[in-house]
Write a protein that holds these residues in place. Structure first.
Motif, PDB file in Angstrom:
ATOM      1  N   GLY A  73       0.812  -1.200   0.000  1.00  0.00           N
ATOM      2  CA  GLY A  73       0.000   0.000   0.000  1.00  0.00           C
ATOM      3  C   GLY A  73       0.848   1.254   0.000  1.00  0.00           C
ATOM      4  N   PHE A  74       0.185   2.369   0.263  1.00  0.00           N
ATOM      5  CA  PHE A  74       0.825   3.686   0.198  1.00  0.00           C
ATOM      6  C   PHE A  74       1.656   3.993   1.438  1.00  0.00           C
ATOM      7  CE2 PHE A  74      -2.609   4.352  -2.855  1.00  0.00           C
ATOM      8  CZ  PHE A  74      -1.915   4.978  -3.878  1.00  0.00           C
ATOM      9  N   ALA A  75       2.748   4.713   1.215  1.00  0.00           N
ATOM     10  CA  ALA A  75       3.585   5.187   2.310  1.00  0.00           C
ATOM     11  C   ALA A  75       2.873   6.328   3.035  1.00  0.00           C
ATOM     12  CB  ALA A  75       4.930   5.669   1.780  1.00  0.00           C
ATOM     13  N   ASP A  76       2.994   6.327   4.345  1.00  0.00           N
ATOM     14  CA  ASP A  76       2.507   7.438   5.156  1.00  0.00           C
ATOM     15  C   ASP A  76       3.592   8.510   5.229  1.00  0.00           C
ATOM     16  OD1 ASP A  76       0.114   6.155   5.705  1.00  0.00           O
ATOM     17  OD2 ASP A  76       0.773   5.396   7.652  1.00  0.00           O
ATOM     18  N   MET A  77       3.187   9.717   5.571  1.00  0.00           N
ATOM     19  CA  MET A  77       4.176  10.782   5.743  1.00  0.00           C
ATOM     20  C   MET A  77       5.155  10.390   6.847  1.00  0.00           C
ATOM     21  SD  MET A  77       2.276  14.439   5.159  1.00  0.00           S
ATOM     22  CE  MET A  77       1.511  14.451   6.735  1.00  0.00           C
ATOM     23  N   HIS A  78       6.397  10.766   6.667  1.00  0.00           N
ATOM     24  CA  HIS A  78       7.475  10.539   7.634  1.00  0.00           C
ATOM     25  C   HIS A  78       7.768   9.061   7.840  1.00  0.00           C
ATOM     26  CE1 HIS A  78       6.947  14.784   8.323  1.00  0.00           C
ATOM     27  NE2 HIS A  78       5.700  14.569   8.693  1.00  0.00           N
ATOM     28  N   GLU A  79       7.494   8.246   6.816  1.00  0.00           N
ATOM     29  CA  GLU A  79       7.717   6.807   6.896  1.00  0.00           C
ATOM     30  C   GLU A  79       8.630   6.414   5.734  1.00  0.00           C
ATOM     31  OE1 GLU A  79       4.572   3.355   7.744  1.00  0.00           O
ATOM     32  OE2 GLU A  79       4.289   4.226   5.760  1.00  0.00           O
ATOM     33  N   GLU A  82      10.685   1.091   3.502  1.00  0.00           N
ATOM     34  CA  GLU A  82      10.887  -0.164   4.237  1.00  0.00           C
ATOM     35  C   GLU A  82       9.910  -0.285   5.401  1.00  0.00           C
ATOM     36  OE1 GLU A  82      14.533   0.961   2.048  1.00  0.00           O
ATOM     37  OE2 GLU A  82      13.311   2.034   3.499  1.00  0.00           O
ATOM     38  N   GLU A  83       9.646   0.829   6.087  1.00  0.00           N
ATOM     39  CA  GLU A  83       8.632   0.816   7.156  1.00  0.00           C
ATOM     40  C   GLU A  83       7.236   0.604   6.574  1.00  0.00           C
ATOM     41  OE1 GLU A  83      10.845   3.866  10.287  1.00  0.00           O
ATOM     42  OE2 GLU A  83       9.597   4.691   8.677  1.00  0.00           O
ATOM     43  N   THR A  84       6.999   1.189   5.394  1.00  0.00           N
ATOM     44  CA  THR A  84       5.705   1.041   4.723  1.00  0.00           C
ATOM     45  C   THR A  84       5.381  -0.417   4.465  1.00  0.00           C
ATOM     46  OG1 THR A  84       5.884   3.188   3.636  1.00  0.00           O
ATOM     47  CG2 THR A  84       4.397   1.591   2.626  1.00  0.00           C
ATOM     48  N   ILE A  85       6.325  -1.150   3.875  1.00  0.00           N
ATOM     49  CA  ILE A  85       6.020  -2.527   3.501  1.00  0.00           C
ATOM     50  C   ILE A  85       5.749  -3.384   4.733  1.00  0.00           C
ATOM     51  CG2 ILE A  85       8.396  -3.421   3.267  1.00  0.00           C
ATOM     52  CD1 ILE A  85       5.351  -4.140   0.999  1.00  0.00           C
ATOM     53  N   LYS A  86       6.497  -3.186   5.797  1.00  0.00           N
ATOM     54  CA  LYS A  86       6.253  -3.961   7.032  1.00  0.00           C
ATOM     55  C   LYS A  86       4.891  -3.630   7.632  1.00  0.00           C
ATOM     56  CE  LYS A  86      11.029  -4.796   8.267  1.00  0.00           C
ATOM     57  NZ  LYS A  86      12.088  -4.634   9.251  1.00  0.00           N
ATOM     58  N   ILE A  89       1.945  -4.991   5.350  1.00  0.00           N
ATOM     59  CA  ILE A  89       1.803  -6.446   5.458  1.00  0.00           C
ATOM     60  C   ILE A  89       1.137  -6.813   6.779  1.00  0.00           C
ATOM     61  CG2 ILE A  89       3.083  -8.615   5.699  1.00  0.00           C
ATOM     62  CD1 ILE A  89       5.115  -7.397   3.655  1.00  0.00           C
ATOM     63  N   LYS A  90       1.555  -6.182   7.853  1.00  0.00           N
ATOM     64  CA  LYS A  90       0.956  -6.457   9.175  1.00  0.00           C
ATOM     65  C   LYS A  90      -0.535  -6.100   9.162  1.00  0.00           C
ATOM     66  CE  LYS A  90       1.171  -7.413  13.617  1.00  0.00           C
ATOM     67  NZ  LYS A  90       1.410  -8.772  14.094  1.00  0.00           N
ATOM     68  N   GLU A  91      -0.891  -4.920   8.595  1.00  0.00           N
ATOM     69  CA  GLU A  91      -2.288  -4.487   8.566  1.00  0.00           C
ATOM     70  C   GLU A  91      -3.167  -5.408   7.730  1.00  0.00           C
ATOM     71  OE1 GLU A  91      -1.424   0.333   8.978  1.00  0.00           O
ATOM     72  OE2 GLU A  91      -2.230  -0.459   7.100  1.00  0.00           O
ATOM     73  N   ALA A 136      -6.755 -12.083   6.940  1.00  0.00           N
ATOM     74  CA  ALA A 136      -7.069 -10.893   6.138  1.00  0.00           C
ATOM     75  C   ALA A 136      -7.694  -9.801   6.998  1.00  0.00           C
ATOM     76  CB  ALA A 136      -8.017 -11.257   5.005  1.00  0.00           C
ATOM     77  N   ASP A 137      -7.263  -8.567   6.745  1.00  0.00           N
ATOM     78  CA  ASP A 137      -7.819  -7.410   7.444  1.00  0.00           C
ATOM     79  C   ASP A 137      -7.536  -6.166   6.599  1.00  0.00           C
ATOM     80  OD1 ASP A 137      -9.133  -6.010   9.411  1.00  0.00           O
ATOM     81  OD2 ASP A 137      -7.584  -6.221  10.928  1.00  0.00           O
ATOM     82  N   ASP A 138      -7.977  -5.015   7.078  1.00  0.00           N
ATOM     83  CA  ASP A 138      -7.742  -3.732   6.436  1.00  0.00           C
ATOM     84  C   ASP A 138      -8.312  -3.741   5.014  1.00  0.00           C
ATOM     85  OD1 ASP A 138      -6.776  -1.055   6.565  1.00  0.00           O
ATOM     86  OD2 ASP A 138      -4.970  -1.638   5.475  1.00  0.00           O
TER      87      ASP A 138
END
Length: 177
Positions: A73-79, A82-86, A89-91, A136-138
């Motif tokens: 999915g999309f990267a959040d601000m200040h992320e 690499e943090e985005t993909i983790k 996937i968790k969400e 599955a979630d989010d």
């Protein structure tokens, strides 16, 4: 619709002289403010189980509701990406990622609310701590493991995902080294 077509007034001074400079920018003739439409960052993951099956999702929302996708999915601000993909996937799958390795990027167009959002999609190969926690979630309606022999790219919603899967199927293990 091109996103810049939605912006008729300068967001700084409010005047309606917010004029197109080229296909990626507008400039206010009154105050001089310039806005450049740059791509949003997104990430997607190739995750395999012990049987070498690929983790795929069924999309819960448009674009492509009901079609297949990869976790991401999309990267959040200040992320970082690499943090985005983790996080994504968790969400979407409840999996905890232990490793992620960048593979390549593909430009894409993501249509949302009749708005064509340019994206730059970064693809990773990831490993999960424990694949038995899959849930599955989010944005994922369901998630499941799919053998590579059963992947049909036309069943996947987004152009960049289809292209990445084609590369995976063509290059196989060479891509994942």
């Amino acid at each position: 619709m091109h996103p810049l077509e939605k912006f008729n007034y300068c967001p700084v001074c409010g005047k309606n002289h917010f004029e197109e400079q080229d296909k990626k920018s507008k400039k206010c003739a009154d105050c001089g403010f310039e806005y450049y439409l740059n791509p949003s960052s997104a990430a997607a993951a190739f995750i395999f189980n012990d049987k070498k099956e690929l983790l795929v999702l069924r999309r819960k929302h448009n674009p492509g509701k009901g079609m297949l996708d990869l976790p991401g999915g999309f990267a959040d601000m200040h992320e970082t990406i690499e943090e985005t993909i983790k996080r994504e996937i968790k969400e979407e799958t409840a999996l905890d990622i232990t490793t992620s390795r960048y593979l390549f990027s593909i430009p894409n167009k993501y249509t949302y609310s009749n708005f064509d959002i340019p994206t730059l999609d970064a693809f990773f190969i990831c490993t999960a701590k424990d694949t038995t926690t899959l849930s599955a979630d989010d944005d994922a309606d369901e998630c499941f493991w799919l053998p590579l022999t059963e992947i049909h790219t036309e069943q996947f919603a987004l152009r960049s995902i289809r292209k990445a899967l084609s590369m995976l199927l063509e290059q196989g293990c060479d891509l994942l080294k």
